[in-house]
Write an enzyme that holds these catalytic residues in place. Structure first.
Site, PDB file in Angstrom:
ATOM      1  N   LYS A 181      43.083 -91.258 -41.843  1.00  0.00           N
ATOM      2  CA  LYS A 181      43.382 -90.703 -40.520  1.00  0.00           C
ATOM      3  C   LYS A 181      44.427 -89.609 -40.715  1.00  0.00           C
ATOM      4  CE  LYS A 181      46.047 -90.807 -37.288  1.00  0.00           C
ATOM      5  NZ  LYS A 181      46.316 -89.396 -36.930  1.00  0.00           N
ATOM      6  N   GLU A 218      55.826 -94.781 -46.629  1.00  0.00           N
ATOM      7  CA  GLU A 218      56.587 -93.625 -47.137  1.00  0.00           C
ATOM      8  C   GLU A 218      57.163 -92.942 -45.915  1.00  0.00           C
ATOM      9  OE1 GLU A 218      57.117 -92.888 -50.197  1.00  0.00           O
ATOM     10  OE2 GLU A 218      55.598 -94.001 -51.294  1.00  0.00           O
ATOM     11  N   CYS A 231      59.843 -84.456 -46.488  1.00  0.00           N
ATOM     12  CA  CYS A 231      60.578 -85.724 -46.377  1.00  0.00           C
ATOM     13  C   CYS A 231      61.744 -85.768 -47.350  1.00  0.00           C
ATOM     14  CB  CYS A 231      59.627 -86.890 -46.622  1.00  0.00           C
ATOM     15  SG  CYS A 231      58.682 -86.719 -48.133  1.00  0.00           S
ATOM     16  N   GLU A 280      67.233 -87.475 -39.439  1.00  0.00           N
ATOM     17  CA  GLU A 280      66.346 -86.496 -40.055  1.00  0.00           C
ATOM     18  C   GLU A 280      66.038 -85.393 -39.048  1.00  0.00           C
ATOM     19  OE1 GLU A 280      62.272 -87.767 -40.830  1.00  0.00           O
ATOM     20  OE2 GLU A 280      62.473 -86.935 -42.842  1.00  0.00           O
TER      21      GLU A 280
HETATM   22  P1  NAD Z   1      54.578 -89.463 -37.401  1.00  0.00           P
HETATM   23  O1  NAD Z   1      55.134 -90.776 -37.797  1.00  0.00           O
HETATM   24  O2  NAD Z   1      54.732 -89.016 -36.011  1.00  0.00           O
HETATM   25  O3  NAD Z   1      53.002 -89.410 -37.699  1.00  0.00           O
HETATM   26  C1  NAD Z   1      52.483 -89.739 -38.963  1.00  0.00           C
HETATM   27  C2  NAD Z   1      51.064 -90.240 -38.789  1.00  0.00           C
HETATM   28  O4  NAD Z   1      51.098 -91.441 -38.021  1.00  0.00           O
HETATM   29  C3  NAD Z   1      50.155 -89.269 -38.031  1.00  0.00           C
HETATM   30  O5  NAD Z   1      48.873 -89.315 -38.602  1.00  0.00           O
HETATM   31  C4  NAD Z   1      50.123 -89.861 -36.639  1.00  0.00           C
HETATM   32  O6  NAD Z   1      48.964 -89.544 -35.914  1.00  0.00           O
HETATM   33  C5  NAD Z   1      50.180 -91.346 -36.941  1.00  0.00           C
HETATM   34  N1  NAD Z   1      50.672 -92.169 -35.829  1.00  0.00           N
HETATM   35  C6  NAD Z   1      51.479 -91.805 -34.806  1.00  0.00           C
HETATM   36  N2  NAD Z   1      51.669 -92.850 -33.967  1.00  0.00           N
HETATM   37  C7  NAD Z   1      50.984 -93.896 -34.474  1.00  0.00           C
HETATM   38  C8  NAD Z   1      50.803 -95.247 -34.077  1.00  0.00           C
HETATM   39  N3  NAD Z   1      51.354 -95.740 -32.979  1.00  0.00           N
HETATM   40  N4  NAD Z   1      50.044 -96.059 -34.861  1.00  0.00           N
HETATM   41  C9  NAD Z   1      49.479 -95.594 -35.998  1.00  0.00           C
HETATM   42  N5  NAD Z   1      49.599 -94.305 -36.418  1.00  0.00           N
HETATM   43  C10 NAD Z   1      50.352 -93.464 -35.667  1.00  0.00           C
HETATM   44  O7  NAD Z   1      55.197 -88.431 -38.438  1.00  0.00           O
HETATM   45  P2  NAD Z   1      54.962 -86.865 -38.470  1.00  0.00           P
HETATM   46  O8  NAD Z   1      55.809 -86.257 -37.416  1.00  0.00           O
HETATM   47  O9  NAD Z   1      53.517 -86.554 -38.520  1.00  0.00           O
HETATM   48  O10 NAD Z   1      55.549 -86.509 -39.927  1.00  0.00           O
HETATM   49  C11 NAD Z   1      56.875 -86.307 -40.179  1.00  0.00           C
HETATM   50  C12 NAD Z   1      57.531 -87.560 -40.720  1.00  0.00           C
HETATM   51  O11 NAD Z   1      56.864 -87.988 -41.904  1.00  0.00           O
HETATM   52  C13 NAD Z   1      58.955 -87.313 -41.140  1.00  0.00           C
HETATM   53  O12 NAD Z   1      59.757 -88.380 -40.714  1.00  0.00           O
HETATM   54  C14 NAD Z   1      58.884 -87.281 -42.655  1.00  0.00           C
HETATM   55  O13 NAD Z   1      60.082 -87.606 -43.314  1.00  0.00           O
HETATM   56  C15 NAD Z   1      57.822 -88.275 -42.924  1.00  0.00           C
HETATM   57  N6  NAD Z   1      57.251 -88.043 -44.253  1.00  0.00           N
HETATM   58  C16 NAD Z   1      57.520 -88.939 -45.251  1.00  0.00           C
HETATM   59  C17 NAD Z   1      57.033 -88.713 -46.531  1.00  0.00           C
HETATM   60  C18 NAD Z   1      57.301 -89.678 -47.677  1.00  0.00           C
HETATM   61  O14 NAD Z   1      56.553 -89.630 -48.645  1.00  0.00           O
HETATM   62  N7  NAD Z   1      58.300 -90.530 -47.593  1.00  0.00           N
HETATM   63  C19 NAD Z   1      56.268 -87.578 -46.792  1.00  0.00           C
HETATM   64  C20 NAD Z   1      56.031 -86.682 -45.749  1.00  0.00           C
HETATM   65  C21 NAD Z   1      56.515 -86.930 -44.477  1.00  0.00           C
END
Ligand code: NAD
Length: 499
Positions: free
Chosen positions: A195, A270, A304, A401
């Site tokens: 997804k 992650e 991240c 963050e």
């Molecule tokens: P997000 O948590 O909003 O979304 C991530 C994914 O989760 C998307 O595909 C989104 O559609 C899905 N999602 C959202 N709500 C959900 C729910 N209720 N149930 C299941 N899935 C759901 O994050 P974002 O804004 O897309 O990305 C940025 C974040 O990701 C930052 O906090 C960043 O640090 C983190 N990140 C972490 C890593 C790592 O490897 N640690 C790498 C890249 C990004």
């Protein structure tokens, strides 16, 4: 209406063909729409114009995809040897390399990424992750075990694929972060439903086309596009999913893990970061300063592991800040597809508002705000590289963050290493850190004292498919990449035979 006139001259033939029309999602061997018929608009974040449309998948689509993934597990894929899977993964990696320019362009326009970064960082790291994991496919093995209790017995372990894995991926590095999960999923013989983030689904759909072309059996890789609260939540709750591999924010990660726990799914998370860069007085500043600037400004700080907190020795504080501001002034802000661009837009209006809010908050909390005055002709979600200097350790900008090109700067003096490490560790996160020094003892001691999944010395952002990657504290649990990834996508079974 999707109108690519503005960017068409910058696109190569493959990317032009792929973009500009609605894209279906992949369930089993079917390229299909959502059962609801609803679509998600995908925008170019540099201009705000409509780029494509993808299905807004929901619970019934997820259900079909899980069925397809379970069937594929029981089909020819489940009978393939590790060596055969490895050859297929290698073929996939080679095809990605052959299509590198096209993939880089799709990624750049969808994410607002500089195309040169996508071409020379994202795509090679993606392909290398598949190459590396192709080698592991033939080496997934258990072990013979010498028993502690007396008696004549033969005991050993089997390492078996965990089953159907749902991947939930964010918008900042779609190709790379999917590869971190998909490569070991394929190596271990699992099947998957991906997804992608609703903002950036395009490269994942192209990836799935390529996977079918090189010969992965239908159902091994499924892609359900959709919003998190609909498709993502349905995956986390689905009883037919054995494991969730989630990358995203800490807030959503906790929610996903709570849901997954109801059916005791395996989960790796992650999550977010607030990574410190600790610069000692003896650091080689000519080398360090450009790298420190890159650590926070690369992909507009939407990384991240971005070096978002700078802890610098008092004696070099002004020189380092001046140097980083000078480096920021050299960045070229613009549309990601322009080859000279080094700083693109943020992903969305929402992200732009969030970053601006934090800059104002930092100022209210007493930080000095230093912004560059880069020019751009574009109308998208651009924000200036910014330094917040002197915010207190308790302030929101130092602990939360921001996920933008905003560097929070603080200084330290001649306190001991334990105290400096305590300052570096003073956030809820523990994803990565860098230490800048030529003193071996300082480097090794700090590497031990810092609580983070990755510690880099005299560098920031050293990624390699062989190096385990993941977070301490609220940056997540479980590891991707390296041999660790094989462990997180397999179950261990103990077998004991009385002889
Ligand atoms: P997000 O948590 O909003 O979304 C991530 C994914 O989760 C998307 O595909 C989104 O559609 C899905 N999602 C959202 N709500 C959900 C729910 N209720 N149930 C299941 N899935 C759901 O994050 P974002 O804004 O897309 O990305 C940025 C974040 O990701 C930052 O906090 C960043 O640090 C983190 N990140 C972490 C890593 C790592 O490897 N640690 C790498 C890249 C990004």
């Amino acid at each position: 209406m999707i109108d690519l006139t503005r960017v068409a001259p910058l696109l190569n033939e493959g990317a032009r063909q792929f973009l500009g029309s609605a894209q279906p999602m992949l369930i089993g061997e079917q390229w299909c729409n959502a059962d609801s018929g609803e679509l998600i608009d995908v925008f170019d974040p540099a201009t705000g114009t409509l780029l494509s449309q993808v299905p807004a998948g929901g619970a019934s689509d997820v259900d079909r995809a899980v069925t397809a993934a379970r069937q594929a597990l029981a089909g020819p894929w489940g009978q393939m040897t590790g060596l055969e899977r490895g050859k297929l993964i290698t073929r996939f990696a080679q095809r990605l390399e052959a299509l590198a320019d096209e993939l880089a362009q799709i990624e750049a326009i969808d994410c607002g990424k500089a195309v040169t970064h996508a071409r020379y960082v994202d795509v090679p790291l993606t392909a290398n992750t598949y190459h590396y994991m192709a080698g592991w496919a033939s080496k997934v093995a258990g072990a013979t075990v010498g028993l502690s209790s007396p008696g004549n017995a033969h005991a050993f372990t089997l390492r078996e694929p965990i089953g159907v894995v749902a991947q939930i991926v964010p918008w900042n590095f779609p190709l790379v972060l999917t590869a971190y999960k998909l490569a070991p999923i394929l190596a271990t013989g699992c099947t998957t439903i991906i997804k992608p983030a609703e903002q950036t689904p395009l490269s994942t759909l192209r990836l799935a086309q390529i996977a079918l072309e090189v010969g992965f059996p239908p159902g091994v890789i499924n892609v359900v596009t959709g919003y998190g609260a609909a498709a993502g939540a349905a995956l986390a709750a689905h009883p037919g999913v054995d494991k969730i591999a989630f990358t995203g924010s800490t807030e959503v990660g906790k929610q996903v893990a709570r849901t997954a726990l109801d059916s005791v799914k395996r989960v790796t998370l992650e999550l977010g970061g607030k990574s410190p860069m600790v610069v000692f007085a003896d650091a080689d500043l000519d080398h360090a300063i450009p790298a420190l600037a890159q650590a926070i400004f690369f992909h507009q700080g939407q990384v991240c592991t971005a070096g978002s907190r700078l802890l610098v020795h008092r004696s070099i504080h002004d020189r380092v800040i001046e140097g980083i501001i000078r480096q920021a002034g050299l960045l070229k802000m613009g549309h990601g597809l322009e080859p000279e661009t080094t700083l693109g837009p943020l992903i969305s209006k929402r992200q732009l508002d969030r970053v601006r809010h934090y800059i104002e908050q930092g100022q209210r909390d007493g930080a000095d705000v230093i912004s560059t005055g880069l020019e751009t002709a574009e109308s998208g979600y651009f924000v200036q590289p910014t330094l917040l200097v002197g915010a207190s350790p308790e302030s929101a900008v130092m602990r939360e963050e921001i996920f933008g090109p905003v560097l929070c700067v603080t200084s330290f003096g001649d306190e001991g290493l334990h105290d400096i490490a305590r300052q570096a560790n003073d956030t809820p996160f523990g994803l990565s850190a860098s230490v800048w020094t030529h003193d071996l003892s300082t480097a090794h001691t700090m590497a031990k004292l810092i609580k983070a999944g990755s510690v880099w010395v005299n560098a920031h952002h050293c990624f390699d498919p062989a190096l385990p990657f993941g977070g301490f504290k609220q940056s997540g649990f479980g590891r991707e990449q390296g041999a660790e990834a094989i462990h997180t996508f397999t179950e261990v079974k103990s077998v004991c035979m009385k002889l």
